[in-house]
Scaffold this active site. Structure first.
Site, short mmCIF file in Angstrom:
data_model
loop_
_atom_site.label_atom_id
_atom_site.label_comp_id
_atom_site.label_asym_id
_atom_site.label_seq_id
_atom_site.Cartn_x
_atom_site.Cartn_y
_atom_site.Cartn_z
N TRP A 64 29.34 67.88 15.63
CA TRP A 64 28.06 67.63 16.28
C TRP A 64 28.23 66.71 17.49
O TRP A 64 27.57 65.70 17.62
CB TRP A 64 27.04 67.05 15.31
CG TRP A 64 26.88 67.87 14.07
CD1 TRP A 64 27.44 67.60 12.86
CD2 TRP A 64 26.17 69.10 13.93
NE1 TRP A 64 27.10 68.60 11.97
CE2 TRP A 64 26.32 69.53 12.60
CE3 TRP A 64 25.42 69.88 14.80
CZ2 TRP A 64 25.75 70.70 12.11
CZ3 TRP A 64 24.86 71.05 14.32
CH2 TRP A 64 25.02 71.45 13.00
N PHE A 81 3.98 82.62 21.73
CA PHE A 81 2.72 81.91 21.49
C PHE A 81 2.44 81.76 20.00
O PHE A 81 1.72 80.85 19.59
CB PHE A 81 1.55 82.59 22.20
CG PHE A 81 1.12 83.89 21.59
CD1 PHE A 81 0.11 83.92 20.64
CD2 PHE A 81 1.72 85.08 21.96
CE1 PHE A 81 -0.30 85.12 20.08
CE2 PHE A 81 1.33 86.28 21.41
CZ PHE A 81 0.32 86.30 20.45
N THR A 82 3.04 82.60 19.16
CA THR A 82 2.77 82.54 17.72
C THR A 82 3.30 81.27 17.07
O THR A 82 2.96 80.97 15.93
CB THR A 82 3.34 83.77 16.99
OG1 THR A 82 4.76 83.80 17.17
CG2 THR A 82 2.71 85.06 17.52
#
Length: 151
Positions: A64, A81-82
């Site tokens: 990481w 947009f959902t």
């Protein structure tokens, strides 16, 4: 803004059966815009997408430790947009999503911000407002949910 960031081996977007964008290794970003989002929200999300350390560093073995920019990888953004749906009964409601015309301008400005902060040739996107078929091969899997209103 909400962005679902997925580390991928490859990803593509097709509209009406034709591929309009594809990437190799990098990030697939599903981008949702809500009413009240400001340029500050776009800036926050762009900085996080570009700088999140989601890859291991082969030089020092740290996990990481490196970002999409440090690895010179690609980014595929898809407007969605959902991501701002509210479930009422069994039917989703999208009243929290920014309206189409305003959202298109905001999304285009967001893409421009990414391109001006990184190699523009490595930033790809789908077709705003179109019905898209998104394919991806996840790497890990690694998926991060970013919300500019919950910093």
């Amino acid at each position: 803004m909400r962005v679902v960031i997925t580390r991928v081996v490859r990803a593509s977007v097709a509209v009406e059966g034709s591929v309009v964008s594809n990437i190799g290794r990098g990030l697939l970003c599903l981008v949702g815009i809500t009413t009240g989002d400001t340029p500050d929200d776009a800036d926050y999300c762009a900085r996080k997408i570009l700088n999140l350390r989601l890859w291991n560093n082969p030089a020092n073995g740290k996990k990481w430790d490196t970002s999409v920019m440090q690895n010179n990888l690609e980014i595929l953004c898809v407007s969605q947009f959902t991501l701002y749906s509210v479930v009422k009964g069994n039917k989703p409601d999208f009243h929290l999503a920014m309206g189409g015309d305003e959202a298109r301008v905001f999304y285009d400005n967001f893409l421009q911000l990414l391109r001006s902060s990184y190699n523009p040739a490595l930033i790809k996107d789908g077709v705003f407002g179109a019905h898209m078929e998104v394919e991806s091969t996840n790497d890990g899997p690694v998926t991060i949910i970013l919300d500019s209103h919950n910093r």
